[in-house]
Design a protein around this motif. Structure first.
Motif, PDB file in Angstrom:
ATOM      1  N   PHE A 115     -12.494   1.413  -4.164  1.00  0.00           N
ATOM      2  CA  PHE A 115     -11.780   1.788  -5.384  1.00  0.00           C
ATOM      3  C   PHE A 115     -10.407   2.372  -5.057  1.00  0.00           C
ATOM      4  O   PHE A 115      -9.396   1.999  -5.658  1.00  0.00           O
ATOM      5  N   VAL A 116     -10.336   3.279  -4.088  1.00  0.00           N
ATOM      6  CA  VAL A 116      -9.069   3.939  -3.748  1.00  0.00           C
ATOM      7  C   VAL A 116      -8.034   2.918  -3.297  1.00  0.00           C
ATOM      8  O   VAL A 116      -6.845   3.011  -3.637  1.00  0.00           O
ATOM      9  N   GLN A 117      -8.464   1.897  -2.557  1.00  0.00           N
ATOM     10  CA  GLN A 117      -7.533   0.945  -1.967  1.00  0.00           C
ATOM     11  C   GLN A 117      -7.156  -0.200  -2.908  1.00  0.00           C
ATOM     12  O   GLN A 117      -6.470  -1.131  -2.494  1.00  0.00           O
ATOM     13  N   GLU A 118      -7.554  -0.113  -4.176  1.00  0.00           N
ATOM     14  CA  GLU A 118      -7.174  -1.141  -5.147  1.00  0.00           C
ATOM     15  C   GLU A 118      -5.689  -1.098  -5.492  1.00  0.00           C
ATOM     16  O   GLU A 118      -5.150  -2.040  -6.043  1.00  0.00           O
ATOM     17  N   ARG A 119      -5.007  -0.001  -5.197  1.00  0.00           N
ATOM     18  CA  ARG A 119      -3.642   0.213  -5.685  1.00  0.00           C
ATOM     19  C   ARG A 119      -2.629   0.144  -4.547  1.00  0.00           C
ATOM     20  O   ARG A 119      -2.977   0.215  -3.372  1.00  0.00           O
ATOM     21  N   GLU A 120      -1.343   0.011  -4.931  1.00  0.00           N
ATOM     22  CA  GLU A 120      -0.265   0.082  -3.948  1.00  0.00           C
ATOM     23  C   GLU A 120      -0.058   1.529  -3.519  1.00  0.00           C
ATOM     24  O   GLU A 120      -0.402   2.466  -4.239  1.00  0.00           O
TER      25      GLU A 120
END
Length: 337
Positions: free
Chosen positions: A15-20
């Protein structure tokens, strides 16, 4: 809505790594290090039926008289694609849960990358925990080292080449024997510049924990040395799509060989080779302030190119308003003693 605790490292990091610009302070690994430091850490998620809305890694920090405050560094994080009202509802649910469950928690501190869609009262905060602004370098559009060098200021390119010409060599520090010297150099540099420093044990624990634990394998120590004498050190976080410069220090000896320039250039090259998209230099002075405690390091960091970006928005939400007022008054009174 429903609140769930997440204990799976893979599920949380996915979940944390879904974003830039992935915020390592919300990573499972950073929470594990905080637990090793003696803090209680919870990874909370808010769901609307089976729709994931919000995640927050929250660290409990002790205060006097059996009180504490809750800190959500560079969070909370919202799921992609939520409407403004969905984000408001998810944060309201989280806040009300914390207020209802944690009777000895005085306030919730957050410093997310984006503004929070909150209707709750916040206090005026003068002390930033995480940098308000940072210098960020994009690696994905520079396919070769020559292109990265071309985007730097001329003086920075010159200092990098000078350092290597003088014989400076950069390597990762992986031996426990390297950690005490690195920790002292970091602390002494921060104190010399009148910046906040952690106790020596904090840096040594971070490096040692990173060495022995696969869970926290995202931390790396780099050292720049000349003929065996360490002249500059840096602790870097390799996580998600971003490499972040976390702590660093340099010796007062042989400053003319420009060891810090060689050190950062080597880490940037390693980050690019390993496929990271961004290199984050950490805190810099706000654009409008020419006289700031970070002015000196800002000149160094901006020389490598990139862009100055807003890194965080700071909030403190009182959970126990009367106790919070008393706490704020006591803190102000102590400031004048």
């Amino acid at each position: 809505m429903e609140l769930r605790n997440i204990s799976s490292q893979d599920s949380w990091n996915r979940f944390v790594q879904e974003r830039e610009y992935v915020p390592f302070l919300q990573s499972f690994e950073w929470g594990a290090f905080q637990e090793q430091q003696g803090h209680r850490v919870e990874r909370l998620s808010i769901w609307n039926r089976e729709k994931f809305c919000l995640g927050a890694s929250i660290i409990h920090h002790r205060l006097p008289l059996q009180y504490n405050f809750l800190y959500c560094p560079h969070g909370p994080l919202f799921a992609n694609g939520l409407s403004l009202e969905e984000r408001r509802a998810a944060f309201a649910f989280l806040f009300q849960y914390l207020q209802r469950v944690y009777k000895t928690s005085i306030f919730l501190r957050c410093d997310p990358h984006i503004k929070l869609p909150s209707r709750f009262d916040t206090s005026r905060v003068s002390h930033w925990v995480q940098p308000e602004y940072t210098q960020r370098l994009s690696l994905e559009h520079a396919s070769q080292e020559a292109q990265l060098l071309a985007n730097m200021k001329q003086k920075t390119r010159y200092n990098i080449r000078l350092a290597f010409k003088k014989g400076v060599r950069v390597a990762r520090g992986v031996r426990p024997a390297d950690f005490p010297l690195a920790s002292r150099m970091i602390r002494d540099t921060l104190q010399r510049r009148d910046l906040r420093a952690h106790p020596l044990s904090y840096y040594q624990n971070m490096l040692e924990y990173g060495r022995i634990s696969e869970t926290f394998g995202i931390v790396r120590l780099y050292q720049a040395a000349l003929r065996g004498q360490v002249l500059a050190v840096g602790i870097f976080i390799f996580y998600g799509d971003t490499v972040t410069y976390l702590h660093g220090g340099s010796s007062q000896s042989l400053k003319s060989v420009m060891a810090p320039y060689a050190l950062h250039w080597q880490v940037i090259c390693d980050a690019q080779i390993e496929g990271f998209r961004y290199f984050d230099f950490g805190g810099v002075a706000p654009p409008s302030q020419t006289q700031h405690k970070l002015t000196h390091v800002t000149r160094f960091k901006t020389g490598f190119g990139g862009a100055q970006v807003r890194a965080s928005y700071l909030y403190e939400f009182p959970l126990r308003k009367n106790v919070f007022r008393a706490f704020a008054l006591a803190k102000k009174f102590r400031h004048f003693l």
